[in-house]
Design a protein around this motif. Structure first.
Motif, PDB file in Angstrom:
ATOM      1  N   LEU A 103       0.839  -1.187   0.000  1.00 27.04           N
ATOM      2  CA  LEU A 103       0.000   0.000   0.000  1.00 27.04           C
ATOM      3  C   LEU A 103       0.882   1.249   0.000  1.00 27.04           C
ATOM      4  CD1 LEU A 103      -2.763  -0.941   2.600  1.00 27.04           C
ATOM      5  CD2 LEU A 103      -2.911  -1.019   0.106  1.00 27.04           C
ATOM      6  N   SER A 104       0.405   2.316  -0.629  1.00 28.50           N
ATOM      7  CA  SER A 104       1.170   3.556  -0.664  1.00 28.50           C
ATOM      8  C   SER A 104       0.215   4.736  -0.767  1.00 28.50           C
ATOM      9  CB  SER A 104       2.145   3.562  -1.846  1.00 28.50           C
ATOM     10  OG  SER A 104       1.453   3.543  -3.077  1.00 28.50           O
TER      11      SER A 104
ATOM     12  N   ILE B  58      -4.313   7.130  -2.620  1.00 36.82           N
ATOM     13  CA  ILE B  58      -3.942   5.946  -1.855  1.00 36.82           C
ATOM     14  C   ILE B  58      -3.966   4.778  -2.825  1.00 36.82           C
ATOM     15  CG2 ILE B  58      -4.549   4.432   0.072  1.00 36.82           C
ATOM     16  CD1 ILE B  58      -5.818   6.857   1.426  1.00 36.82           C
ATOM     17  N   ASN B  59      -2.862   4.025  -2.880  1.00 33.32           N
ATOM     18  CA  ASN B  59      -2.675   3.031  -3.931  1.00 33.32           C
ATOM     19  C   ASN B  59      -2.501   1.638  -3.348  1.00 33.32           C
ATOM     20  OD1 ASN B  59      -2.340   5.312  -5.847  1.00 33.32           O
ATOM     21  ND2 ASN B  59      -0.402   5.566  -4.773  1.00 33.32           N
TER      22      ASN B  59
ATOM     23  N   ILE C 236      -6.523   3.653  -5.532  1.00 28.54           N
ATOM     24  CA  ILE C 236      -7.784   3.223  -4.943  1.00 28.54           C
ATOM     25  C   ILE C 236      -8.627   4.432  -4.564  1.00 28.54           C
ATOM     26  CG2 ILE C 236      -8.842   1.925  -3.065  1.00 28.54           C
ATOM     27  CD1 ILE C 236      -7.383   0.225  -5.145  1.00 28.54           C
ATOM     28  N   SER C 237      -8.023   5.377  -3.900  1.00 27.99           N
ATOM     29  CA  SER C 237      -8.722   6.586  -3.495  1.00 27.99           C
ATOM     30  C   SER C 237      -7.910   7.789  -3.951  1.00 27.99           C
ATOM     31  CB  SER C 237      -8.891   6.612  -1.967  1.00 27.99           C
ATOM     32  OG  SER C 237      -9.450   7.833  -1.544  1.00 27.99           O
TER      33      SER C 237
ATOM     34  N   ARG D  96     -10.732  -2.255  -4.905  1.00 28.94           N
ATOM     35  CA  ARG D  96      -9.410  -2.888  -4.958  1.00 28.94           C
ATOM     36  C   ARG D  96      -9.386  -4.025  -5.970  1.00 28.94           C
ATOM     37  NH1 ARG D  96      -7.170  -3.740   1.097  1.00 28.94           N
ATOM     38  NH2 ARG D  96      -5.295  -4.249  -0.097  1.00 28.94           N
ATOM     39  N   PHE D  97     -10.585  -4.516  -6.363  1.00 27.85           N
ATOM     40  CA  PHE D  97     -10.664  -5.616  -7.317  1.00 27.85           C
ATOM     41  C   PHE D  97     -11.185  -5.152  -8.675  1.00 27.85           C
ATOM     42  CE2 PHE D  97     -11.360  -7.247  -3.026  1.00 27.85           C
ATOM     43  CZ  PHE D  97     -10.255  -8.081  -2.918  1.00 27.85           C
ATOM     44  N   ASN D  98     -11.207  -3.818  -8.895  1.00 34.12           N
ATOM     45  CA  ASN D  98     -11.548  -3.234 -10.203  1.00 34.12           C
ATOM     46  C   ASN D  98     -12.989  -3.529 -10.615  1.00 34.12           C
ATOM     47  OD1 ASN D  98     -10.750  -1.595 -12.325  1.00 34.12           O
ATOM     48  ND2 ASN D  98     -10.229  -3.329 -13.632  1.00 34.12           N
TER      49      ASN D  98
END
Length: 596
Positions: A392-393, A407-408, A414-415, A431-433
């Protein structure tokens, strides 16, 4: 034979004598000779100050010359020292390897370099550069505690100690003809202290070393060494011990019958019974001359190498440090256009600061755990934090007219949030597209949007609320309104409304736009079992069980009361107290209504 070069002219110098070539471990390398103004000496008149003398692929530049009508007396030094007139004005400081420093120093010159592999370590030299090349080479040798020797064909070789150790012996009566000894104790010290880096607890690494020769010469204390590069006690002890001269400096001038194959700096055993000597020493300088036309070593100067014995095991030393402390090291690099600083706990983490005229970068990297980065330019500030365990980043970017955050997960946003002069946008992705939602706000619009992709049929489903100064639009497969819904205005549209509970209308329920249309109110679905139908200018009531008026009145006006599916069969009211049954205009009878 000597070769003389003056400008573009090159000639041999044949007639000369008293030739001496002297080379020292500390770097000095000179020649001297006499030559004569006679026939068969082609280069005599070319031999001038600053001309070059070549001897067996070594080049020397004439620096001193005495001359009369018949002869010249010449002294020349290695052309390596011409580099004293060449500067490196750039700054190349910092923590680098020996090879990197040498490449910077000798790059762009006619000189090549080689070095022993044990020299290629990282060392810190602050503000390295901005000096002549010879001064920079000497500074390197001081930091790396090494020596250099000038080799043929413009090559310099660097070693911790030049010369080998082949267990050679010089022994009186065998290969030594004469010997003189010089002893100097001016610099003799037997005790030294060292101070290293500060510890995390606030203390400082401290070590001390006392030479075994203190028993013989007494305790003689040298100036302490302060070097915060050292975090390991034993490493600092080794360093301060190497800086201590704890044995008398001894030199020997030696004439030998066996010197031709010895190297400058070579370690040899000196055995000289008339003075009671037997120990290992070094060749500190060589003096060569021509013997039978060959350049041959004719004398050497030997110097002491500090004797070491098993007593070293009992060396008195004090180390005040936790030897299990994590090993850290720092690195500093400086050039004209960049400064880089690093601090590293080996195998665990590293922090780094890099400055240029365009940007500043700062990072802290904890190996296999997390990473934080900060970058600033005149136009942008950005930060990034990464958790390496779960991938996560988060990122933040700011400019003069925009900032963005995200937020990745595994590099996928993701956000995200973005704000600029045009407005604001906030997005959240699955997170699962599978789904994502977005809020967009500008000066004249707010928009909410949710999108889902059906993984089974590939269909994309979207719901949206869009608000502007004139309207609020809601778009979705289904719109659920829970609670009291208050409407002040007109509800219009071109679709069906399905309600499972009661509907209350204030005054008027208008159906259709024209009285000539065909409109229905169905009960129990659209099967037509029970229905109120407006057709043309008629209202038709229909029900499978009939139409009843259980109580109250059925008021009729204008005489026409009730019609039938039979052609022209109806009940007419005369306005008084009779209902007439008529068909095709013919009256069949009436029903008299009597008041009670």
């Amino acid at each position: 034979m000597l070769i003389i070069t003056n400008g573009n002219q090159t000639e041999p110098l044949i007639q000369f004598n008293n030739f001496q070539m002297e080379q020292e471990v500390k770097g000095n390398f000179t020649i001297s000779f006499n030559t004569f103004n006679v026939d068969n000496n082609p280069a005599y008149h070319m031999l001038q100050v600053e001309s070059v003398v070549t001897v067996e692929d070594y080049d020397f530049r004439v620096k001193q010359m005495k001359e009369n009508r018949h002869a010249k007396s010449v002294t020349a030094i290695s052309t390596f020292y011409d580099l004293i007139d060449t500067r490196k004005n750039e700054i190349y400081g910092g923590t680098r390897k020996f090879n990197e420093f040498l490449t910077f120093v000798l790059g762009g010159t006619a000189w090549r370099f080689t070095f022993d592999t044990d020299l290629n370590e990282y060392r810190l030299i602050e503000n390295f550069g901005d000096n002549n090349i010879i001064a920079l080479v000497q500074a390197l040798c001081q930091v790396y505690e090494c020596e250099y020797v000038i080799m043929p064909n413009n090559r310099i070789h660097f070693s911790k100690q030049v010369g080998g150790d082949y267990d050679a012996q010089y022994r009186y009566g065998y290969n030594v003809k004469a010997l003189s000894k010089n002893v100097d104790t001016t610099n003799l010290k037997t005790y030294i202290e060292g101070y290293g880096a500060a510890s995390e607890s606030g203390g400082q690494l401290f070590v001390s070393y006392e030479s075994p020769y203190a028993q013989k010469y007494g305790k003689r204390e040298a100036d302490p060494v302060h070097d915060d590069r050292f975090t390991n006690g034993q490493a600092l002890v080794d360093h301060i011990r190497s800086m201590l001269t704890d044995f008398p400096e001894v030199t020997f001038e030696l004439d030998s019958i066996e010197l031709t194959n010895k190297e400058l700096g070579e370690r040899i055993w000196l055995i000289y019974e008339p003075m009671g000597m037997e120990f290992q020493t070094r060749i500190l300088s060589q003096n060569k001359g021509f013997v039978n036309g060959r350049l041959t070593t004719i004398s050497v100067v030997l110097g002491n190498r500090v004797p070491r014995s098993t007593s070293d095991i009992l060396i008195s030393q004090k180390v005040e440090i936790d030897e299990n402390k994590k090993i850290t090291r720092s690195k500093f690099e400086q050039t004209n256009d960049r400064i880089t600083m690093e601090v590293e706990t080996i195998g665990e983490s590293i922090s780094k600061l890099e400055l240029t005229d365009k940007e500043i970068k700062l990072s802290v990297d904890e190996t296999n755990k997390s990473l934080a980065e900060f970058k600033i330019t005149s136009q942008q500030i950005s930060t990034r934090i990464e958790n390496k365990v779960d991938n996560l980043s988060s990122e933040f970017v700011q400019t003069s007219n925009e900032f963005r955050t995200s937020i990745n997960d595994n590099g996928r946003a993701i956000s995200t949030m973005r704000q600029d002069l045009a407005g604001f946008e906030f997005t959240v992705n699955s997170r699962f597209n599978e789904t994502n939602s977005k809020i967009t706000q500008t000066e004249n619009q707010i928009r909410f949007e949710v999108v889902k992709k059906d993984e089974y049929n590939g269909r994309t489903i979207t719901s949206m609320i869009n608000q502007d100064p004139y309207a609020v639009s809601i778009s979705a497969d289904k719109i659920n309104l829970n609670g009291a819904v208050m409407v002040n205005g007109t509800i219009s549209g071109a679709t069906s409304i399905q309600v499972t509970d009661n509907i209350t209308v204030g005054n008027t329920l208008n159906i259709g736009q024209s009285w000539t249309g065909n409109y229905n109110i169905n009960f129990g679905g659209g099967a037509g079992a029970m229905q109120i139908k407006a057709y043309s200018d008629q209202i038709i009531l229909s029900a499978m069980g009939g139409v009843r008026i259980p109580e109250g009145y059925l008021n009729m006006q204008n005489g026409y009361a009730i019609g039938s599916n039979s052609y022209d069969l109806r009940l007419d009211h005369n306005g008084a107290n009779r209902l007439y049954v008529r068909k095709n205009g013919y009256e069949y009878g009436w029903i008299e209504i009597v008041n009670k």
